[in-house]
Scaffold this motif. Structure first.
Motif, short mmCIF file in Angstrom:
data_model
loop_
_atom_site.label_atom_id
_atom_site.label_comp_id
_atom_site.label_asym_id
_atom_site.label_seq_id
_atom_site.Cartn_x
_atom_site.Cartn_y
_atom_site.Cartn_z
N ALA A 5 -26.68 -10.76 75.97
CA ALA A 5 -27.01 -9.35 75.81
C ALA A 5 -25.76 -8.54 75.47
N GLY A 6 -24.64 -8.87 76.12
CA GLY A 6 -23.41 -8.14 75.84
C GLY A 6 -23.01 -8.26 74.39
N LYS A 7 -23.13 -9.50 73.86
CA LYS A 7 -22.80 -9.74 72.46
C LYS A 7 -23.77 -8.99 71.55
N THR A 8 -25.07 -9.06 71.89
CA THR A 8 -26.07 -8.39 71.06
C THR A 8 -25.78 -6.90 70.97
N ALA A 9 -25.47 -6.27 72.12
CA ALA A 9 -25.25 -4.83 72.12
C ALA A 9 -24.02 -4.48 71.30
N VAL B 18 -35.10 -7.07 72.48
CA VAL B 18 -34.29 -8.27 72.71
C VAL B 18 -33.46 -8.13 73.98
N LEU B 19 -32.83 -6.95 74.14
CA LEU B 19 -31.96 -6.75 75.31
C LEU B 19 -32.76 -6.83 76.60
N SER B 20 -33.93 -6.16 76.64
CA SER B 20 -34.66 -6.19 77.91
C SER B 20 -35.29 -7.55 78.14
N LEU B 21 -35.68 -8.24 77.06
CA LEU B 21 -36.24 -9.58 77.26
C LEU B 21 -35.17 -10.52 77.83
N THR B 22 -33.95 -10.44 77.29
CA THR B 22 -32.87 -11.28 77.82
C THR B 22 -32.62 -10.96 79.30
N SER B 23 -32.56 -9.66 79.61
CA SER B 23 -32.32 -9.29 81.00
C SER B 23 -33.45 -9.80 81.89
N LEU B 24 -34.69 -9.69 81.37
CA LEU B 24 -35.83 -10.15 82.16
C LEU B 24 -35.72 -11.64 82.46
#
Lengths: 475, 100
Positions: free
Chosen positions: A243-247, A78-84
Motif C-alpha cells: 500500500a505504501g508503494k501504491t500510494a 486497491v489501498l483499502s482492499l490491501t489494508s483489509l
C-alpha cells in the motif's frame, strides 16, 4: 452543491471518522481490541463498496485540491482492499505473538487515511500532509512491539531516513512553489513547459523525485528497505511494501502524468527517472541473489519492482501509466500473499524465516507450498500469472516511447530475478528434511491467501478487464 | 529591502548544514536535530517566497510543516526512548543487528 462535495469525499470521511472513533473506543473501553477489529473491517468494506459504486462520478472538490471518482476511487479500492487483507490476517499473527492491541488497527487506519489523501490530492501541500501521515504511522508500526530490539531498530532506521527524505521532498516542493507561485498540481502542469526553463523549478523537481524515490523504495534512497522490511512485524512489512508503494506511485503518477498529456518537453525528467529505474532494477535483483532471509529477499525484490514501475513513468504515455497502475494492483496481491505466508511460519516477532525453513514444505504443507510457488512465479513474471502482464505493459510502453534500452535492461533484470524466486520453489519441492515445520494457519489466513491467489490468476488470465478500466479513467 | 536571493542562499546553507549533520553525526538525537534544521530551512524558503510574491499560501504551508515537524518530534523521540530502553545506547553505529 455542498452536500455533493461531502458525498464525493465520503471514502476519506469514512476512514477518518473510523480512525477517530477507534481512538475513543480504545480509550474508554477495556478489552476493546476485538471491537476495534470488527469496526475496522466494517468500515473498510463500506469504503470498498462506496468507492466502486461512485467510480463514474468524477469531481474536483475544495477549490481543485481534492479529486474524487475515476482513477482516485480505483486507488481507494486497491489501498483499502490491501489494508483489509492485511488486517484480517494480522489479527491471528498478533494474537499468536501475544501482542494484540487496538492501537495496531488505529495506526493502520491513519496510514490508510494518509495514503488515500496522497492518491486523491491535486495540491502539493495536501500530498505532503498525506505522505507524512502515512509515514508517521508506518514509523510507529515498524516498531510496533517496543520490547523487541528488531522492531526498535527497524523503526529507528525507518524514522531517521524517512524524515531525512521528507526534508528533500519538502525542499523540492518549496522550490516548485517558488518558481510556479502556486502549489496546485493542475496549475503547475499547465505551465510545465515554461517552468522547465527555470533552473529553480528543475532543481525542485529533482528534489521532489528524490523524496518520492524514498517512499517507492527505489534507488538512491533504497538503503532502508531491507532493514525495515526484515525488522518490522511481517504483516506490517506486507502493508508497507504494497500500500505504501501504491500510494507513493499514485502521487508520482498524478504529478507526472498530467505533465505528459499536454505535449511538453518531458525528456530531462524522463532521463532522470530512467536512470533511477535502471539502477533500482539492477541493484535490486543482483543483491537479492545473495539473501537467504526471505523478508530481506522480498525487500530487494521490492526495490527491483519499483524499478520496473519507474519504466512506466519514464515512458510517459498512457499505456505506461495504466501499466504502472496495473502492475501496482498485481504487486499488492502478490506481495501481501508472500509476506502472509512468511508470517504463518513465525510464532513470534523475533523469528527470522530463512530459505532453509522452506525445505520440504511441499511434503508437509502442499497447499501452502503451491500458493508460495504460484506467488514466486508471479513475482518473477512468468506468463500465466498477473505479474507477467504488469511487466509486459510497462516494457511495451517503454518501446513505444523509444526507450527500448529500458525494456532490454528490464528483461535482463527479470531473468536475473528468476533465479532467486525460483530458488524458493526448488527449496520447497526438491529438497527434503526430516523435521516438520509448523504452519500456524487459521481460516482467516486461508481466506486471504485464496483471495490473493484468485486475484493474481484473474489478472493473469483476463488482464484486459482491469487494464480497460484503468485506461478509461486516465485523462 | 533585502533581495530574495539572500534569503534563498541562507536557507540553502541551513539545508546543507542539516544534510552534512545527518551524514556525519552518529547520535540519533543530533541526527534528528539536523533533520529539524533541514525542515526549518525549508520554512525559511517558503516564508521568503511567500512574502516576495505577496501570496499567503506559502505561509499557510509553513504552519502545516511546523505541525508535521512537531508530530515527527513526538514519534521520533518515542522511538529513540524505546530503543534506549532495550539497548542502552542511541549511537546509530551500535544499532546494527541488520547490516546498516
Amino acid at each position: 452543491m455542498e452536500q455533493q462535495t461531502f458525498l464525493n469525499i465520503l471514502p476519506i470521511l469514512i476512514v477518518s471518522t473510523t480512525t477517530i472513533a477507534t481512538i475513543f473506543v480504545e480509550a474508554f473501553y477495556k478489552r476493546s481490541d476485538n471491537l476495534i477489529y470488527w469496526l475496522s473491517i466494517v468500515s473498510l468494506i463500506l469504503t470498498l463498496i462506496y468507492s466502486i459504486l461512485t467510480i463514474n462520478v468524477q469531481n474536483l472538490n475544495f477549490s481543485n485540491t481534492l479529486h474524487s471518482g475515476g482513477i482516485t476511487n480505483l486507488f481507494y479500492f486497491v489501498l483499502s482492499l490491501t489494508s483489509l487483507l492485511v488486517i484480517i490476517s494480522a489479527r491471528d499473527y498478533l494474537l499468536r505473538a501475544k501482542y494484540h492491541h487496538g492501537e495496531f488497527y488505529i495506526l493502520i487506519f491513519s496510514s490508510l487515511l494518509g495514503m488515500m489523501l496522497m492518491a486523491s490530492s491535486r495540491d502539493l501541500i495536501l500530498t505532503f500532509l498525506g505522505l507524512e501521515l502515512m509515514s508517521l504511522s508506518f514509523y510507529v508500526l515498524a516498531g510496533y512491539n517496543r520490547k523487541v530490539l528488531f522492531n526498535n531498530e527497524a523503526s529507528l532506521k525507518y524514522f531517521l531516513l524517512g524524515a531525512f527524505a521528507s526534508g528533500f521532498l519538502l525542499y523540492g516542493i518549496a522550490l516548485i512553489y517558488g518558481s510556479a507561485q502556486t502549489t496546485n498540481i493542475l496549475l503547475i502542469v499547465n505551465e510545465f513547459n515554461n517552468l522547465l526553463l527555470k533552473p529553480l523549478f528543475v532543481l525542485g523537481l529533482v528534489l521532489l523525485l528524490i523524496g518520492f524515490s524514498f517512499k517507492v523504495a527505489s534507488v538512491p534512497f533504497h538503503m532502508w528497505v531491507p532493514d525495515v522490511y526484515e525488522g518490522s512485524p511481517t504483516v506490517v512489512s506486507a502493508l508497507m511494501s504494497t500500500a505504501g508503494k501504491t500510494a507513493a506511485f499514485a502521487a508520482l503518477i498524478i504529478s507526472f502524468y498530467g505533465s505528459t498529456t499536454s505535449q511538453v518537453n518531458f525528456e530531462i525528467v524522463a532521463k532522470i527517472i530512467s536512470y533511477l529505474a535502471i539502477a533500482s532494477m539492477l541493484i535490486g535483483s543482483i543483491t537479492a541473489i545473495a539473501q537467504t532471509n526471505l523478508k530481506r529477499m522480498l525487500a530487494y525484490s521490492s526495490i527491483a519492482h519499483a524499478g520496473y514501475m519507474l519504466i512506466g513513468i519514464a515512458s510517459a504515455n498512457k499505456l505506461g501509466m495504466s501499466g504502472v497502475i496495473f502492475y501496482l494492483i498485481v504487486y499488492s496481491f502478490m506481495n501481501v500473499a508472500s509476506f502472509i505466508l512468511i508470517s504463518l511460519m513465525e510464532n513470534d516477532f523475533e523469528k527470522r524465516i530463512s530459505l532453509n525453513d522452506f525445505i520440504g514444505l511441499a511434503n508437509t504443507h502442499p497447499w501452502y507450498a503451491a500458493i508460495m510457488a504460484l506467488m514466486m512465479f508471479a513475482l518473477s513474471g512468468l506468463p500465466p500469472f498477473g505479474g507477467f502482464f504488469g511487466k509486459y505493459y510497462v516494457f511495451l510502453a517503454a518501446i513505444k516511447a523509444d526507450l527500448t534500452y529500458l525494456a532490454v535492461i528490464g528483461v535482463i533484470s527479470s531473468v536475473i530475478s528468476a533465479y532467486f524466486y525460483l530458488r524458493v520453489v526448488v527449496y520447497m519441492y526438491f529438497r527434503t528434511n526430516e523435521e516438520r515445520k509448523d504452519i500456524f494457519h487459521t481460516s482467516a489466513d486461508n481466506f486471504v491467501l485464496v483471495l490473493c491467489t484468485l486475484f493474481v490468476l484473474q489478472l493473469g488470465i483476463t488482464p484486459n478487464l482491469v487494464l480497460d478500466l484503468i485506461t478509461r479513467f486516465l485523462p | 529591502m533585502i533581495p530574495l536571493k539572500y534569503y534563498l542562499i541562507l536557507s540553502a546553507a541551513f539545508f546543507s548544514i542539516g544534510i552534512i549533520g545527518v551524514l556525519t553525526r552518529r547520535n540519533a538525537i543530533i541526527i534528528f536535530m539536523c533533520i529539524e534544521l533541514m525542515l526549518n530551512a525549508v520554512n525559511l524558503t517558503l516564508v521568503s517566497f511567500s512574502s516576495f510574491f505577496g501570496d499567503s499560501s506559502g505561509q499557510i504551508f509553513v504552519f502545516f510543516v511546523m505541525a508535521v515537524a512537531a508530530a515527527e518530534a513526538a514519534v521520533g523521540l518515542a522511538i529513540i526512548i524505546a530503543l534506549f530502553r532495550n539497548k542502552l545506547t542511541i549511537n546509530v553505529d551500535e544499532v546494527n543487528i541488520f547490516k546498516w
